[in-house]
Design a protein around this motif. Structure first.
Motif, PDB file in Angstrom:
ATOM      1  N   LYS A 583       0.883  -1.203   0.155  1.00 41.23           N
ATOM      2  CA  LYS A 583       0.193  -0.033   0.083  1.00 41.23           C
ATOM      3  C   LYS A 583       0.942   1.340   0.025  1.00 41.23           C
ATOM      4  N   VAL A 584       0.510   2.120  -0.704  1.00 43.92           N
ATOM      5  CA  VAL A 584       1.133   3.616  -0.674  1.00 43.92           C
ATOM      6  C   VAL A 584       0.056   4.606  -0.445  1.00 43.92           C
ATOM      7  N   ARG A 585       0.410   5.747   0.587  1.00 41.10           N
ATOM      8  CA  ARG A 585      -0.414   6.899   1.093  1.00 41.10           C
ATOM      9  C   ARG A 585       0.209   7.914   0.807  1.00 41.10           C
ATOM     10  N   GLU A 586      -0.449   8.878   0.091  1.00 39.18           N
ATOM     11  CA  GLU A 586       0.230  10.239  -0.283  1.00 39.18           C
ATOM     12  C   GLU A 586      -0.648  11.213   0.801  1.00 39.18           C
ATOM     13  N   ASN A 587      -0.045  11.848   1.840  1.00 40.31           N
ATOM     14  CA  ASN A 587      -0.724  12.686   2.502  1.00 40.31           C
ATOM     15  C   ASN A 587      -1.759  12.260   3.271  1.00 40.31           C
ATOM     16  N   GLY A 588      -1.423  10.762   3.566  1.00 37.17           N
ATOM     17  CA  GLY A 588      -2.462  10.166   4.312  1.00 37.17           C
ATOM     18  C   GLY A 588      -3.761   9.260   3.540  1.00 37.17           C
ATOM     19  N   THR A 589      -3.559   9.814   2.316  1.00 35.09           N
ATOM     20  CA  THR A 589      -4.728   9.062   1.362  1.00 35.09           C
ATOM     21  C   THR A 589      -4.312   7.797   0.536  1.00 35.09           C
ATOM     22  N   ALA A 633       1.984  15.102  -6.755  1.00 32.53           N
ATOM     23  CA  ALA A 633       2.715  15.884  -6.904  1.00 32.53           C
ATOM     24  C   ALA A 633       4.306  15.516  -6.636  1.00 32.53           C
ATOM     25  N   PRO A 634       5.219  16.353  -7.139  1.00 34.34           N
ATOM     26  CA  PRO A 634       6.694  15.868  -7.099  1.00 34.34           C
ATOM     27  C   PRO A 634       7.248  15.789  -5.319  1.00 34.34           C
ATOM     28  N   ASP A 635       6.433  16.809  -4.489  1.00 30.92           N
ATOM     29  CA  ASP A 635       6.971  16.894  -3.205  1.00 30.92           C
ATOM     30  C   ASP A 635       6.010  16.480  -2.031  1.00 30.92           C
ATOM     31  N   SER A 636       5.123  15.747  -2.446  1.00 36.85           N
ATOM     32  CA  SER A 636       4.050  15.403  -1.181  1.00 36.85           C
ATOM     33  C   SER A 636       4.917  14.185  -0.451  1.00 36.85           C
ATOM     34  N   SER A 637       4.510  14.260   0.842  1.00 36.14           N
ATOM     35  CA  SER A 637       4.869  13.029   1.778  1.00 36.14           C
ATOM     36  C   SER A 637       3.991  11.667   1.419  1.00 36.14           C
ATOM     37  N   VAL A 638       5.020  10.681   1.293  1.00 37.12           N
ATOM     38  CA  VAL A 638       4.464   9.469   0.931  1.00 37.12           C
ATOM     39  C   VAL A 638       4.741   8.397   2.046  1.00 37.12           C
ATOM     40  N   GLU A 639       3.969   7.558   2.412  1.00 34.82           N
ATOM     41  CA  GLU A 639       4.109   6.313   3.276  1.00 34.82           C
ATOM     42  C   GLU A 639       3.844   5.118   2.351  1.00 34.82           C
ATOM     43  N   ALA A 640       4.860   4.196   2.138  1.00 29.49           N
ATOM     44  CA  ALA A 640       4.718   2.906   1.823  1.00 29.49           C
ATOM     45  C   ALA A 640       4.526   1.899   2.975  1.00 29.49           C
ATOM     46  N   GLU A 641       3.536   0.921   2.945  1.00 30.72           N
ATOM     47  CA  GLU A 641       3.441  -0.142   3.754  1.00 30.72           C
ATOM     48  C   GLU A 641       3.433  -1.350   3.240  1.00 30.72           C
ATOM     49  N   VAL A 642       4.152  -2.297   3.796  1.00 33.53           N
ATOM     50  CA  VAL A 642       4.157  -3.490   3.084  1.00 33.53           C
ATOM     51  C   VAL A 642       3.872  -4.829   4.415  1.00 33.53           C
ATOM     52  N   THR A 643       2.856  -5.644   3.890  1.00 33.84           N
ATOM     53  CA  THR A 643       2.276  -6.540   4.934  1.00 33.84           C
ATOM     54  C   THR A 643       2.637  -8.117   4.521  1.00 33.84           C
ATOM     55  N   ASP A 644       3.294  -8.870   5.137  1.00 33.10           N
ATOM     56  CA  ASP A 644       3.453 -10.321   4.599  1.00 33.10           C
ATOM     57  C   ASP A 644       2.233 -11.198   4.822  1.00 33.10           C
ATOM     58  N   GLY A 645       2.357 -12.440   4.506  1.00 30.87           N
ATOM     59  CA  GLY A 645       1.168 -13.414   4.474  1.00 30.87           C
ATOM     60  C   GLY A 645       0.909 -13.686   6.112  1.00 30.87           C
ATOM     61  N   ALA A 646       1.976 -13.713   6.941  1.00 30.65           N
ATOM     62  CA  ALA A 646       1.782 -13.996   8.174  1.00 30.65           C
ATOM     63  C   ALA A 646       1.322 -12.570   9.220  1.00 30.65           C
ATOM     64  N   ASN A 648       2.997  -9.799   9.379  1.00 28.26           N
ATOM     65  CA  ASN A 648       4.211  -8.936   9.867  1.00 28.26           C
ATOM     66  C   ASN A 648       4.207  -7.545   8.756  1.00 28.26           C
ATOM     67  N   LYS A 649       4.330  -6.533   9.604  1.00 28.32           N
ATOM     68  CA  LYS A 649       4.224  -5.148   8.701  1.00 28.32           C
ATOM     69  C   LYS A 649       5.527  -4.189   8.648  1.00 28.32           C
ATOM     70  N   TRP A 650       5.516  -3.842   7.788  1.00 29.57           N
ATOM     71  CA  TRP A 650       6.864  -2.830   7.750  1.00 29.57           C
ATOM     72  C   TRP A 650       6.238  -1.437   6.742  1.00 29.57           C
ATOM     73  N   THR A 651       6.765  -0.369   7.307  1.00 34.75           N
ATOM     74  CA  THR A 651       6.668   0.952   6.937  1.00 34.75           C
ATOM     75  C   THR A 651       7.643   1.878   6.555  1.00 34.75           C
ATOM     76  N   GLN A 652       7.584   2.685   5.604  1.00 34.86           N
ATOM     77  CA  GLN A 652       8.553   3.697   5.439  1.00 34.86           C
ATOM     78  C   GLN A 652       8.060   5.177   4.904  1.00 34.86           C
ATOM     79  N   THR A 653       8.325   5.832   5.525  1.00 33.94           N
ATOM     80  CA  THR A 653       7.882   7.164   4.987  1.00 33.94           C
ATOM     81  C   THR A 653       9.085   7.851   4.222  1.00 33.94           C
ATOM     82  N   VAL A 654       8.749   8.472   2.987  1.00 29.15           N
ATOM     83  CA  VAL A 654       9.343   8.862   2.016  1.00 29.15           C
ATOM     84  C   VAL A 654       9.177  10.577   1.819  1.00 29.15           C
TER      85      VAL A 654
END
Length: 665
Positions: A583-589, A633-646, A648-654
């Motif tokens: 999942k990817v969220r831009e400014n929370g959306t 937009a080219p300068d918006s805040s983005v958060e990437a969220e990756v969740t595996d089948g078990a 487990n969740k990892w997030t990264q703010t870009v």
């Protein structure tokens, strides 16, 4: 008036039908027909239907086209990996017998059936670079009198066809030599332990005893270590096997120790490629980078812990040049603090290039050094509720040359081994070369292709596991990290390599990546009962720190796959499988994410300018675990969220724009 040639051939083609209808003695007419043949004195044929697409040789993808209508649906004995299987054909009644062979063969005493007269087309099979014309040949046969199947000098053999074929495979005489012994645990006999010589299998009786009448062709006998037990080890080598000296009667005993291993952890490594090459400084880098990381993870992992290396521990072409081969590899692994025994799998680079002989026997010769230093190149063992099968799917054909498949002797052993395993038992198959590999995408769907030298050989191997509910394949060889769901029952995980591009990418400023962008490392599998989960571990990085990377394609140069002004985010999820979500969220959306097939930008940068980089590691290869999201937009805040089948969740703010640099995370 003399009959025409066409009329004569027509009469000949009708003769078998007339003979089939003429029954001189009581019984089943099909058994008395001239078209029923018995093939004897040959070994290695595989029966199949002679029809469009039939294989003319079973270990090659050479399929027959334009099968004549009259013969379509006949039975055929395809040559099983041999150019000439030989043998004889015997009929129960007088009549014509048929073979298929290249049109250029012209075997003496056999006449061509002129099928092209009636169909205006040529029967063919195709090789990689040419089409070979085939013919059906016929010969008069008399009841009970054998007709020799001719030897042909061209690549494809002469193969018999008939309405019905009885294939009489000669049984090999029972070996006169034997090996026997006892399996014990703390002096107590252990019953029902599977024992094998690589060809035959047997089980221990209530007294823990076994007897094998063995030809001793592999030079050892081994056990399939039962669940709840372990075997002692010599250094890193589990002693699940005993070497034989070839005497008529030998004794090989095994000792087990009890182990509570219903829950356990398995470290899976592959493609270490140690070679002591000065230009790559691989041994020193292994000691400084991989060894301390592996040691630390071993030390902090609770419970029962095991390890496997899925082949290519070394580099065959450097064994003699650098005086660094399998014994030296074992020495390096033994230096690792807290090193534990390793279940080894043989890779293509673990063969001895100094063997000699024709290509068809090279594999049997080249494996002997591995067997002497490491042990069996195929075997099985049990851990907890799981059955593990180790296979050698490399068939060596010359110095640094090979095919990928599991040869017939090994398949025969596998069938016997699996006959001792309950269908409800989950199975792990460990090989070096993968069975499947991704080749691209079509309409948003990844394309998975069979990866053996002949794609049909993948099916023949998987047929052996048809009864099992859960089969997981672990492979290496590609130096990449990908997961393939073959069916609802069967999956394959191709594991990341320890050496990346075989240590060829140098320099402290360059990240050590594989060509799919995955940082070098290994995989940690957790087993609990019949459940299995896996976790990718990057060398030198925290286990949860390095699961994916996000690229801002606005800042990635076009040379490396960037797309200025696109506002696209490229997410490389190293250990992705279909059960994962991105999942990817831009400014929370949340914004749409689409799976893509494209190269990894950072590897393209790392590989740039590397002198002598092997062709297997050139940049530009598509990656199956890439995902694209387009921001507004080219300068918006983005958060990437990756969740595996078990779960487990990892997030990264870009923070964007995100720079494209050597040390980007």
């Amino acid at each position: 008036m003399k009959p025409t040639i066409k009329q004569l051939w027509g009469a000949l083609l009708l003769m078998p039908l007339l003979w089939a209808c003429h029954e001189e003695t009581p019984g089943d007419a099909s058994d008395l027909a001239a078209e029923t043949i018995v093939v004897s004195g040959a070994e290695g044929y595989r029966k199949q239907t002679f029809a469009e697409g039939a294989r003319i040789i079973t270990d090659r993808a050479y399929k027959v086209t334009n099968v004549p209508d009259y013969f379509n649906g006949f039975e055929m004995l395809t040559s099983k990996g041999k150019a000439n299987n030989g043998g004889t054909i015997t009929t129960r009644m007088d009549g014509l017998v048929y073979i298929v062979a290249p049109a250029s063969a012209k075997p003496q005493g056999w006449a061509v059936v002129p099928n092209t007269i009636y169909q205006d087309r040529d029967m063919m099979y195709a090789t990689a670079d040419q089409e070979v014309k085939l013919s059906v040949y016929m010969k008069r046969a008399y009841a009970g009198k054998p007709v020799e199947i001719p030897q042909v000098t061209t690549f494809a053999s002469a193969v018999p066809i008939a309405r019905k074929i009885v294939y009489d495979v000669p049984e090999e005489p029972l070996a006169t030599s034997s090996v026997q012994g006892t399996v014990r645990c703390n002096g107590t006999p252990v019953k029902d332990v599977v024992v094998s010589d690589g060809e035959l299998t047997t089980t221990t009786d209530e007294n823990g005893k076994y007897v094998l009448h063995s030809w001793k062709r592999t030079g050892y006998v081994f056990i399939s270590v039962p669940s709840g037990y372990e075997v002692p080890a010599d250094g890193l080598i589990p002693r699940n096997f005993v070497r034989l000296d070839g005497a008529d009667e030998e004794v090989a005993d095994f000792e087990l120790t009890e182990a509570d291993n219903d829950e356990f952890t398995l470290f899976v490594m592959n493609d270490i490629h140690l070679s002591n090459t000065k230009e790559t400084d691989d041994v020193q880098r292994f000691r400084k980078e991989f060894a301390p990381d592996y040691a630390a993870m071993l030390a902090q992992t609770p419970g029962k812990v095991y390890a496997t290396v899925l082949g290519d521990m070394t580099t065959d072409t450097r064994w003699y040049r650098n005086n660094f081969a399998l014994p030296e590899y074992l020495g390096e692994m033994e230096r690792v603090a807290g090193a534990i025994p390793i279940w080894h799998v043989m890779g293509n680079h673990d063969n001895d290039i100094r063997c000699s002989g024709p290509s068809e026997v090279w594999d049997a010769l080249a494996v002997e050094t591995y067997r002497r230093v490491i042990g069996p190149n195929y075997y099985s063992f049990n851990l907890g509720q799981w059955h593990f099968v180790v296979l050698d799917d490399i068939v060596y054909t010359g110095a640094n040359a090979y095919n990928t498949y599991v040869e017939d002797v090994q398949l025969g052993w596998l069938e016997k081994d699996l006959s001792h395993v309950d269908a409800a038992t989950p199975v792990v198959v460990m090989t070096h070369a993968p069975l499947y590999r991704y080749s691209g995408m079509a309409d948003g769907v990844l394309l998975a292709n069979k990866n053996f030298s002949n794609p049909d050989q993948v099916d023949w191997l998987l047929e052996k596991f048809a009864k099992f509910e859960q089969v997981h394949i672990m492979s290496g060889h590609t130096h990449t990290n990908y997961y393939c769901k073959i069916s609802d029952r069967i999956t394959e995980h191709n594991n990341i390599s320890v050496s990346g591009s075989s240590w060829q990418i140098l320099g402290p400023e360059k990240p050590q990546l594989s060509k799919d962008g995955t940082p070098v490392g290994y995989t940690i599998y957790r087993f609990n009962g019949k459940q299995m989960t896996r976790h990718y571990k990057a060398t030198g990085r925290d286990a949860d720190e390095c699961q994916f990377i996000v690229y801002d394609l606005n800042t990635v140069p076009a040379t490396y796959g960037g797309n200025a002004g696109s506002n696209q985010l490229l997410v490389n999820v190293y250990n992705w499988d279909p059960a994962w979500t991105v999942k990817v969220r831009e400014n929370g959306t949340e914004i749409p994410v689409v799976q893509s097939w494209c190269p990894d930008p950072l590897y393209s940068l790392a590989a740039e300018g590397v002198t002598g980089l092997s062709s297997a590691f050139l940049p530009g290869t598509g990656v199956p675990h890439m995902f694209v999201a387009t921001a507004s937009a080219p300068d918006s805040s983005v958060e990437a969220e990756v969740t595996d089948g078990a779960g487990n969740k990892w997030t990264q703010t870009v923070t964007r724009p995100k720079a494209f640099t050597w040390d980007m995370q």
